[in-house]
Design a protein around this motif. Structure first.
Motif, PDB file in Angstrom:
ATOM      1  N   LEU A 250       2.267   5.261  11.000  1.00  0.00           N
ATOM      2  CA  LEU A 250       2.059   4.821   9.623  1.00  0.00           C
ATOM      3  C   LEU A 250       0.599   5.097   9.255  1.00  0.00           C
ATOM      4  O   LEU A 250      -0.299   4.766  10.035  1.00  0.00           O
ATOM      5  CB  LEU A 250       2.346   3.320   9.529  1.00  0.00           C
ATOM      6  N   SER A 251       0.383   5.728   8.123  1.00  0.00           N
ATOM      7  CA  SER A 251      -0.990   5.979   7.678  1.00  0.00           C
ATOM      8  C   SER A 251      -1.077   5.767   6.168  1.00  0.00           C
ATOM      9  O   SER A 251      -0.129   6.015   5.440  1.00  0.00           O
ATOM     10  CB  SER A 251      -1.441   7.384   8.053  1.00  0.00           C
ATOM     11  N   ILE A 252      -2.240   5.322   5.728  1.00  0.00           N
ATOM     12  CA  ILE A 252      -2.458   5.036   4.308  1.00  0.00           C
ATOM     13  C   ILE A 252      -2.721   6.333   3.555  1.00  0.00           C
ATOM     14  O   ILE A 252      -3.426   7.209   4.060  1.00  0.00           O
ATOM     15  CB  ILE A 252      -3.642   4.063   4.148  1.00  0.00           C
ATOM     16  N   LEU A 253      -2.175   6.449   2.358  1.00  0.00           N
ATOM     17  CA  LEU A 253      -2.403   7.597   1.487  1.00  0.00           C
ATOM     18  C   LEU A 253      -3.168   7.151   0.249  1.00  0.00           C
ATOM     19  O   LEU A 253      -2.986   6.037  -0.221  1.00  0.00           O
ATOM     20  CB  LEU A 253      -1.065   8.207   1.050  1.00  0.00           C
TER      21      LEU A 253
ATOM     22  N   GLN B 273       9.168  12.648   7.699  1.00  0.00           N
ATOM     23  CA  GLN B 273       8.108  11.861   7.087  1.00  0.00           C
ATOM     24  C   GLN B 273       8.529  11.466   5.689  1.00  0.00           C
ATOM     25  O   GLN B 273       9.211  12.216   4.997  1.00  0.00           O
ATOM     26  CB  GLN B 273       6.809  12.670   7.021  1.00  0.00           C
ATOM     27  N   LEU B 274       8.094  10.298   5.274  1.00  0.00           N
ATOM     28  CA  LEU B 274       8.354   9.847   3.914  1.00  0.00           C
ATOM     29  C   LEU B 274       7.130   9.100   3.412  1.00  0.00           C
ATOM     30  O   LEU B 274       6.419   8.475   4.177  1.00  0.00           O
ATOM     31  CB  LEU B 274       9.594   8.950   3.847  1.00  0.00           C
ATOM     32  N   ASP B 275       6.903   9.225   2.117  1.00  0.00           N
ATOM     33  CA  ASP B 275       5.810   8.474   1.524  1.00  0.00           C
ATOM     34  C   ASP B 275       6.395   7.447   0.574  1.00  0.00           C
ATOM     35  O   ASP B 275       7.433   7.672  -0.042  1.00  0.00           O
ATOM     36  CB  ASP B 275       4.833   9.397   0.793  1.00  0.00           C
ATOM     37  N   GLY B 276       5.743   6.306   0.484  1.00  0.00           N
ATOM     38  CA  GLY B 276       6.208   5.232  -0.374  1.00  0.00           C
ATOM     39  C   GLY B 276       5.332   4.002  -0.249  1.00  0.00           C
ATOM     40  O   GLY B 276       4.340   3.995   0.478  1.00  0.00           O
TER      41      GLY B 276
ATOM     42  N   SER C  84       0.842  -1.189   0.000  1.00  0.00           N
ATOM     43  CA  SER C  84       0.000   0.000   0.000  1.00  0.00           C
ATOM     44  C   SER C  84       0.880   1.243   0.000  1.00  0.00           C
ATOM     45  O   SER C  84       2.019   1.228   0.464  1.00  0.00           O
ATOM     46  CB  SER C  84      -0.894   0.033   1.238  1.00  0.00           C
ATOM     47  N   TYR C  85       0.319   2.328  -0.505  1.00  0.00           N
ATOM     48  CA  TYR C  85       1.004   3.616  -0.499  1.00  0.00           C
ATOM     49  C   TYR C  85       0.754   4.268   0.856  1.00  0.00           C
ATOM     50  O   TYR C  85      -0.395   4.512   1.229  1.00  0.00           O
ATOM     51  CB  TYR C  85       0.469   4.476  -1.641  1.00  0.00           C
ATOM     52  N   VAL C  86       1.818   4.508   1.620  1.00  0.00           N
ATOM     53  CA  VAL C  86       1.675   4.966   2.997  1.00  0.00           C
ATOM     54  C   VAL C  86       2.541   6.196   3.275  1.00  0.00           C
ATOM     55  O   VAL C  86       3.477   6.504   2.532  1.00  0.00           O
ATOM     56  CB  VAL C  86       2.061   3.857   4.006  1.00  0.00           C
ATOM     57  N   LEU C  87       2.213   6.876   4.342  1.00  0.00           N
ATOM     58  CA  LEU C  87       3.033   7.940   4.892  1.00  0.00           C
ATOM     59  C   LEU C  87       3.608   7.413   6.198  1.00  0.00           C
ATOM     60  O   LEU C  87       2.859   7.008   7.097  1.00  0.00           O
ATOM     61  CB  LEU C  87       2.202   9.194   5.146  1.00  0.00           C
ATOM     62  N   ALA C  88       4.929   7.392   6.298  1.00  0.00           N
ATOM     63  CA  ALA C  88       5.594   6.878   7.493  1.00  0.00           C
ATOM     64  C   ALA C  88       6.298   8.019   8.211  1.00  0.00           C
ATOM     65  O   ALA C  88       6.912   8.886   7.575  1.00  0.00           O
ATOM     66  CB  ALA C  88       6.615   5.807   7.109  1.00  0.00           C
ATOM     67  N   GLU C  89       6.178   8.032   9.525  1.00  0.00           N
ATOM     68  CA  GLU C  89       6.870   9.029  10.337  1.00  0.00           C
ATOM     69  C   GLU C  89       7.921   8.316  11.171  1.00  0.00           C
ATOM     70  O   GLU C  89       7.659   7.255  11.748  1.00  0.00           O
ATOM     71  CB  GLU C  89       5.892   9.764  11.241  1.00  0.00           C
ATOM     72  N   THR C  90       9.102   8.903  11.239  1.00  0.00           N
ATOM     73  CA  THR C  90      10.208   8.285  11.959  1.00  0.00           C
ATOM     74  C   THR C  90      10.396   8.954  13.319  1.00  0.00           C
ATOM     75  O   THR C  90       9.793   9.980  13.616  1.00  0.00           O
ATOM     76  CB  THR C  90      11.516   8.380  11.151  1.00  0.00           C
ATOM     77  N   THR C  91      11.258   8.380  14.136  1.00  0.00           N
ATOM     78  CA  THR C  91      11.486   8.882  15.491  1.00  0.00           C
ATOM     79  C   THR C  91      12.103  10.277  15.498  1.00  0.00           C
ATOM     80  O   THR C  91      11.930  11.015  16.453  1.00  0.00           O
ATOM     81  CB  THR C  91      12.402   7.931  16.273  1.00  0.00           C
TER      82      THR C  91
END
Length: 117
Positions: free
Chosen positions: A111-114, A31-34, A20-27
């Motif tokens: 993590l959230s879906i885009l 943020q990155l999308d992929g 799935s295409y997601v938005l990930a946030e790191t510590t």
């Protein structure tokens, strides 16, 4: 290696949203999308879109002429006839649209879906 319970929640989220295409946030707050392409006990594998400024690292015709090999895909000098060979049209390459990124599960906080559009 046995997974720590702290990362079990983020592991389940990644597994649920595989491909799935997601938005990930790191510590560190970035943020990155992929697209999530793989997952194991320690790492999450992403396909991250390449921006237009990142295509400048792709090979150009000047790079190939510099070393005397002619156009890409046309073999080495001295083999075959000039202008013929394998590979298609001179100077044509298919630009990459994604690059691979590997992040440790410990680095992800959210993590959230885009949507695709």
């Amino acid at each position: 290696m046995k997974m720590n319970n702290d990362y079990h929640h983020i592991y389940d989220l990644c597994k649920k949203h595989m491909h799935s295409y997601v938005l990930a946030e790191t510590t560190d707050g970035s943020q990155l999308d992929g697209i999530i392409t793989g997952l194991d006990d320690e790492y999450v594998y992403f396909a991250v879109p390449i921006g237009p400024d990142e295509h400048q690292n792709m090979p150009s015709l000047e790079d190939y002429r510099q070393f005397g090999y002619g156009y890409p895909g046309y073999g080495y000098p001295g083999y075959g006839y000039p202008g013929y060979g394998y590979g298609g049209y001179p100077g044509y390459y298919r630009p990459r649209r994604f690059r691979r990124l590997v992040l440790p599960l410990a680095a992800l906080t959210a993590l959230s879906i885009l949507p695709w559009y």
